[in-house]
Design a protein around this motif. Structure first.
Motif, PDB file in Angstrom:
ATOM      1  N   ASN A  83       2.659   1.512  -3.522  1.00  0.00           N
ATOM      2  CA  ASN A  83       1.753   1.892  -4.611  1.00  0.00           C
ATOM      3  C   ASN A  83       1.195   3.294  -4.443  1.00  0.00           C
ATOM      4  O   ASN A  83       0.904   3.966  -5.432  1.00  0.00           O
ATOM      5  CB  ASN A  83       0.623   0.875  -4.741  1.00  0.00           C
ATOM      6  CG  ASN A  83       1.098  -0.430  -5.323  1.00  0.00           C
ATOM      7  OD1 ASN A  83       1.968  -0.442  -6.181  1.00  0.00           O
ATOM      8  ND2 ASN A  83       0.552  -1.528  -4.859  1.00  0.00           N
ATOM      9  N   SER A  84       1.063   3.769  -3.231  1.00  0.00           N
ATOM     10  CA  SER A  84       0.594   5.139  -3.039  1.00  0.00           C
ATOM     11  C   SER A  84       1.690   6.155  -3.366  1.00  0.00           C
ATOM     12  O   SER A  84       1.393   7.301  -3.682  1.00  0.00           O
ATOM     13  CB  SER A  84       0.091   5.342  -1.609  1.00  0.00           C
ATOM     14  OG  SER A  84       1.152   5.204  -0.687  1.00  0.00           O
ATOM     15  N   ALA A  85       2.947   5.737  -3.303  1.00  0.00           N
ATOM     16  CA  ALA A  85       4.055   6.641  -3.610  1.00  0.00           C
ATOM     17  C   ALA A  85       4.356   6.701  -5.111  1.00  0.00           C
ATOM     18  O   ALA A  85       4.947   7.674  -5.580  1.00  0.00           O
ATOM     19  CB  ALA A  85       5.315   6.205  -2.864  1.00  0.00           C
ATOM     20  N   VAL A  93       0.844  -1.202   0.000  1.00  0.00           N
ATOM     21  CA  VAL A  93       0.000   0.000   0.000  1.00  0.00           C
ATOM     22  C   VAL A  93       0.873   1.243   0.000  1.00  0.00           C
ATOM     23  O   VAL A  93       0.629   2.194  -0.758  1.00  0.00           O
ATOM     24  CB  VAL A  93      -0.967  -0.006   1.208  1.00  0.00           C
ATOM     25  CG1 VAL A  93      -1.622   1.350   1.395  1.00  0.00           C
ATOM     26  CG2 VAL A  93      -2.024  -1.083   1.033  1.00  0.00           C
ATOM     27  N   LEU A  94       1.907   1.257   0.820  1.00  0.00           N
ATOM     28  CA  LEU A  94       2.806   2.415   0.871  1.00  0.00           C
ATOM     29  C   LEU A  94       3.537   2.611  -0.457  1.00  0.00           C
ATOM     30  O   LEU A  94       3.656   3.731  -0.949  1.00  0.00           O
ATOM     31  CB  LEU A  94       3.804   2.267   2.013  1.00  0.00           C
ATOM     32  CG  LEU A  94       3.223   2.358   3.425  1.00  0.00           C
ATOM     33  CD1 LEU A  94       4.281   2.020   4.457  1.00  0.00           C
ATOM     34  CD2 LEU A  94       2.643   3.736   3.667  1.00  0.00           C
ATOM     35  N   ARG A 132       4.064   9.867  -7.413  1.00  0.00           N
ATOM     36  CA  ARG A 132       4.958  10.985  -7.116  1.00  0.00           C
ATOM     37  C   ARG A 132       6.424  10.684  -7.442  1.00  0.00           C
ATOM     38  O   ARG A 132       7.287  11.514  -7.194  1.00  0.00           O
ATOM     39  CB  ARG A 132       4.831  11.354  -5.633  1.00  0.00           C
ATOM     40  CG  ARG A 132       3.459  11.902  -5.268  1.00  0.00           C
ATOM     41  CD  ARG A 132       3.369  12.303  -3.819  1.00  0.00           C
ATOM     42  NE  ARG A 132       3.279  11.175  -2.899  1.00  0.00           N
ATOM     43  CZ  ARG A 132       2.160  10.512  -2.612  1.00  0.00           C
ATOM     44  NH1 ARG A 132       1.039  10.838  -3.196  1.00  0.00           N
ATOM     45  NH2 ARG A 132       2.168   9.521  -1.751  1.00  0.00           N
TER      46      ARG A 132
END
Length: 75
Positions: A9-11, A6-7, A14
């Motif tokens: 893929n959320s990054a 999750v961390l 950016r």
């Protein structure tokens, strides 16, 4: 594992493409280190070599290393 994905893929939105490539290879290195440190599994030479190559690639991306491009002349 779920939290790590999750961390990561959320990054991704950016980050640049080379950094995303490196981040995806950091996860296996961390897994091998945790396996060695917490569960006392021996570190195999191939694992150590792979970790060293990942570290070298990470360093290369962070320092902006480039491969020399050879131009082949049309003869």
């Amino acid at each position: 594992t779920g939290i790590a994905y999750v961390l990561m893929n959320s990054a991704f939105p950016r980050l640049t493409t080379p950094v995303i490539g490196i981040v995806t290879f950091i996860y296996p290195v961390v897994a091998i280190i945790i396996d060695w440190a917490l569960y006392a599994h021996p570190l195999r030479p191939t694992q150590a070599a792979g970790m060293a190559l990942i570290a070298l690639a990470t360093l290369g991306v962070r320092l902006g290393w480039r491969f020399p491009i050879r131009r082949i002349s049309a003869a």
